[in-house]
Scaffold this motif. Sequence first.
Motif, mmCIF file in Angstrom:
data_model
loop_
_atom_site.group_PDB
_atom_site.id
_atom_site.type_symbol
_atom_site.label_atom_id
_atom_site.label_comp_id
_atom_site.label_asym_id
_atom_site.label_seq_id
_atom_site.Cartn_x
_atom_site.Cartn_y
_atom_site.Cartn_z
ATOM 1 N N SER A 62 1.078 -1.300 -0.143
ATOM 2 C CA SER A 62 0.002 0.067 0.119
ATOM 3 C C SER A 62 0.673 1.211 0.065
ATOM 4 O O SER A 62 1.603 1.408 0.284
ATOM 5 C CB SER A 62 -0.853 -0.003 1.520
ATOM 6 O OG SER A 62 -0.300 0.144 2.339
ATOM 7 N N SER A 63 0.326 2.302 0.033
ATOM 8 C CA SER A 63 0.939 3.195 -0.773
ATOM 9 C C SER A 63 1.001 4.458 0.893
ATOM 10 O O SER A 63 2.793 4.966 0.968
ATOM 11 C CB SER A 63 0.240 4.750 -1.446
ATOM 12 O OG SER A 63 -0.896 4.632 -0.736
ATOM 13 N N GLN A 66 4.425 2.263 1.359
ATOM 14 C CA GLN A 66 5.658 2.445 0.128
ATOM 15 C C GLN A 66 5.697 3.732 -0.048
ATOM 16 O O GLN A 66 7.618 3.502 -0.904
ATOM 17 C CB GLN A 66 5.313 1.659 -1.021
ATOM 18 C CG GLN A 66 4.649 -0.252 -0.601
ATOM 19 C CD GLN A 66 6.232 -0.885 0.204
ATOM 20 O OE1 GLN A 66 7.557 -0.819 -0.638
ATOM 21 N NE2 GLN A 66 6.367 -1.359 0.844
ATOM 22 N N THR A 67 5.514 4.800 -0.129
ATOM 23 C CA THR A 67 5.240 5.867 -1.181
ATOM 24 C C THR A 67 6.467 6.823 0.412
ATOM 25 O O THR A 67 5.357 6.953 1.112
ATOM 26 C CB THR A 67 4.303 6.834 -1.293
ATOM 27 O OG1 THR A 67 3.456 6.254 -1.941
ATOM 28 C CG2 THR A 67 4.617 8.438 -2.071
ATOM 29 N N LYS A 69 7.590 10.512 1.260
ATOM 30 C CA LYS A 69 7.495 11.700 0.811
ATOM 31 C C LYS A 69 7.471 12.808 1.859
ATOM 32 O O LYS A 69 8.681 12.317 2.635
ATOM 33 C CB LYS A 69 6.165 12.088 1.776
ATOM 34 C CG LYS A 69 4.519 11.350 0.875
ATOM 35 C CD LYS A 69 3.027 11.416 1.102
ATOM 36 C CE LYS A 69 2.566 10.420 0.492
ATOM 37 N NZ LYS A 69 0.869 10.920 1.541
ATOM 38 N N ASN A 89 -4.760 8.883 2.550
ATOM 39 C CA ASN A 89 -4.149 7.454 2.149
ATOM 40 C C ASN A 89 -5.806 6.328 1.633
ATOM 41 O O ASN A 89 -5.667 5.312 2.342
ATOM 42 C CB ASN A 89 -3.655 6.709 2.791
ATOM 43 C CG ASN A 89 -2.382 7.199 3.108
ATOM 44 O OD1 ASN A 89 -1.595 7.036 1.922
ATOM 45 N ND2 ASN A 89 -1.849 7.973 3.453
ATOM 46 N N SER A 112 8.513 7.654 4.456
ATOM 47 C CA SER A 112 6.149 7.582 4.361
ATOM 48 C C SER A 112 5.545 7.028 5.447
ATOM 49 O O SER A 112 6.011 7.926 6.434
ATOM 50 C CB SER A 112 6.515 5.637 4.236
ATOM 51 O OG SER A 112 6.763 5.086 5.613
#
Length: 128
Positions: A62-63, A66-67, A69, A89, A112
């Motif tokens: 899931s972002s 993982q993402t 920022k 999210n 993340s």
Amino acid sequence: MAGGYGERRRQRQLQNQGGYCDRELEGRRQGQPPALRGVRSVEASGPPSVVVVKATALPFSSSIRQTKKTKAWESYTLSGIANQVAGQNGLKCMYESSINPSYGRVEQNRQSDIKLLERLCKDAGVRG
């Protein structure tokens, strides 16, 4: 082969740990994610007997996990940051701690969202 040696061994391990999770074994046979995949840790102590299972329902891919920022929050509380991150999210925040520190500024630098929240909670003494 359904019910093979590996599954029987896992069944015995779960029974020895005080429970049997047929869903985990059944999920493997059907190609679904195991029921226990989200378990991060299990701690036991006693007496009296206490078992703490830490788990998450967030898929690893899931972002929110993982993402990475880079962002800054100014004049926010921990619950405010958690609510905003959850909403961005597509999640609902259920903040249930009496500890809710206020921050003049919080920075998220190539991190993340979930790691940010874990860090803030750990620093504030909020157990998850």
